[in-house]
Design a protein around this motif. Structure first.
Motif, PDB file in Angstrom:
ATOM      1  N   LYS A   5       1.064  -1.290   0.056  1.00 53.39           N
ATOM      2  CA  LYS A   5      -0.178  -0.129  -0.015  1.00 53.39           C
ATOM      3  C   LYS A   5       1.177   1.243   0.030  1.00 53.39           C
ATOM      4  N   ALA A   9       0.836   4.000  -3.056  1.00 50.76           N
ATOM      5  CA  ALA A   9       0.778   5.595  -2.576  1.00 50.76           C
ATOM      6  C   ALA A   9       1.807   6.543  -2.855  1.00 50.76           C
ATOM      7  N   SER A 109     -12.117  -1.376   1.924  1.00 52.60           N
ATOM      8  CA  SER A 109     -11.578  -0.026   2.317  1.00 52.60           C
ATOM      9  C   SER A 109     -11.289   0.039   3.856  1.00 52.60           C
ATOM     10  N   GLU A 112      -8.605  -2.720   4.827  1.00 51.15           N
ATOM     11  CA  GLU A 112      -7.171  -2.140   4.325  1.00 51.15           C
ATOM     12  C   GLU A 112      -6.779  -0.977   5.472  1.00 51.15           C
ATOM     13  N   THR A 113      -7.730  -0.024   5.733  1.00 59.55           N
ATOM     14  CA  THR A 113      -7.444   0.726   6.627  1.00 59.55           C
ATOM     15  C   THR A 113      -7.014   0.377   8.012  1.00 59.55           C
ATOM     16  N   GLY A 214      -4.830  10.201   3.505  1.00 59.07           N
ATOM     17  CA  GLY A 214      -4.301   8.825   2.752  1.00 59.07           C
ATOM     18  C   GLY A 214      -2.712   8.551   2.967  1.00 59.07           C
ATOM     19  N   LEU A 215      -2.476   7.557   2.324  1.00 63.91           N
ATOM     20  CA  LEU A 215      -1.079   6.947   2.549  1.00 63.91           C
ATOM     21  C   LEU A 215       0.090   7.852   1.765  1.00 63.91           C
ATOM     22  N   TYR A 229      -3.843   6.771   8.979  1.00 65.30           N
ATOM     23  CA  TYR A 229      -4.065   6.544   7.662  1.00 65.30           C
ATOM     24  C   TYR A 229      -5.480   5.853   7.362  1.00 65.30           C
ATOM     25  N   VAL A 231      -7.380   4.196   3.626  1.00 64.49           N
ATOM     26  CA  VAL A 231      -7.135   3.575   2.285  1.00 64.49           C
ATOM     27  C   VAL A 231      -8.459   3.488   1.626  1.00 64.49           C
ATOM     28  N   SER A 244     -13.566   6.814   1.187  1.00 60.79           N
ATOM     29  CA  SER A 244     -12.805   7.577   1.963  1.00 60.79           C
ATOM     30  C   SER A 244     -13.341   7.968   3.195  1.00 60.79           C
TER      31      SER A 244
END
Length: 282
Positions: A5, A9, A109, A112-113, A214-215, A229, A231, A244
């Protein structure tokens, strides 16, 4: 935090040589894991020293440590449940396909966050949230709605919270912060001019800054003392900040739940709040 990730980014900000190496790893991490630094250099058209330097720029001591991080990222990858379609919604999609894609994007999302925020950083954020004299929240657009939700949650815990939809008032409030205060700044892009300016003023006043971005490298991230962060699966032109926003909501919901456990009198405040509104529901 998933190195895959991070690579995705930061790819656009890398040198051309690093982009070639990074893109190869993103596209085929399993093949990369079977290659030596010399072999990776050959297939990407770079030198072996470039591969080693690439690894070091990412914070690793060498190529082997980078391989370990990629292997860990692959092992932690989450697959959408059977029947859930992950992808960008097209105008020609049927109702059911849109529904499945939307659910898939939201789930991915949030998953992964959660994966890119390590427990130690979350604990540091909690320590600051618990000890802060005042907490100011900043965000514009969809991020302002998430900030508003977080403010309600913090108020339920008896915290002193500053939030206003007017940017001038936000800036006026931040100018009175001190070293015992905290700014939580939300911006997925990290480029929102108003939020960056507020963070700059908070730093100048000695306040602690927690960013939720974000990353990708961004101005807000560079100002933060603690970085959280999000994702989001919004790689194409979007009609609204959907995933988001969901990722930001997951972060603040997690912080709120953990604060309930950390703050000793949290449940007393929650019960008083519930009792107060019960009258209105009678």
């Amino acid at each position: 935090m998933s190195i895959l990730k991070i690579l995705a980014a930061q790819l656009d900000t890398m040198t051309q040589a690093d982009q070639q190496i990074g893109q190869f790893i993103i596209d085929d991490p399993e093949r990369m894991l079977g290659l030596s630094s010399a072999r990776l250099a050959k297939v990407t058209g770079r030198s072996q020293s470039s591969v080693v330097k690439f690894s070091q720029k990412l914070g690793f001591t060498g190529y082997q440590q980078l391989k370990l991080a990629v292997n860990k990222a692959k092992a932690q990858e989450w697959q959408a449940p059977a029947g859930i379609i992950h992808g960008t919604i097209d105008a020609s999609d049927s109702y059911m396909t849109i529904l499945q894609k939307l659910i898939g994007s939201k789930l991915l999302s949030m998953r992964e966050t959660s994966a890119v925020n390590d427990e130690r950083t979350i604990d540091q954020a909690l320590d600051i949230l618990v000890s802060a004299r005042r907490i100011q929240l900043a965000g514009v657009g969809a991020s302002s709605l998430v900030a508003r939700d977080f403010s309600y949650k913090l108020l339920k815990l008896g915290r002193t919270v500053l939030l206003d939809s007017d940017n001038h008032i936000q800036i006026a409030n931040v100018s009175n912060l001190g070293s015992d205060d905290l700014l939580v700044a939300l911006s997925y892009s990290g480029n929102s001019m108003e939020v960056v300016r507020i963070a700059e003023l908070a730093k100048a006043r000695g306040a602690t800054v927690i960013s939720i971005t974000g990353l990708q490298p961004n101005p807000l991230l560079s100002l933060a003392d603690i970085s959280l962060y999000t994702v989001a699966d919004e790689e194409r032109v979007r009609s609204s900040a959907i995933t988001s926003r969901d990722a930001q909501l997951m972060i603040i919901d997690m912080l709120f739940i953990l604060l309930l456990r950390r703050q000793e009198d949290a449940h007393d405040y929650i019960h008083r709040s519930e009792a107060a509104v019960t009258v209105l529901k009678a």
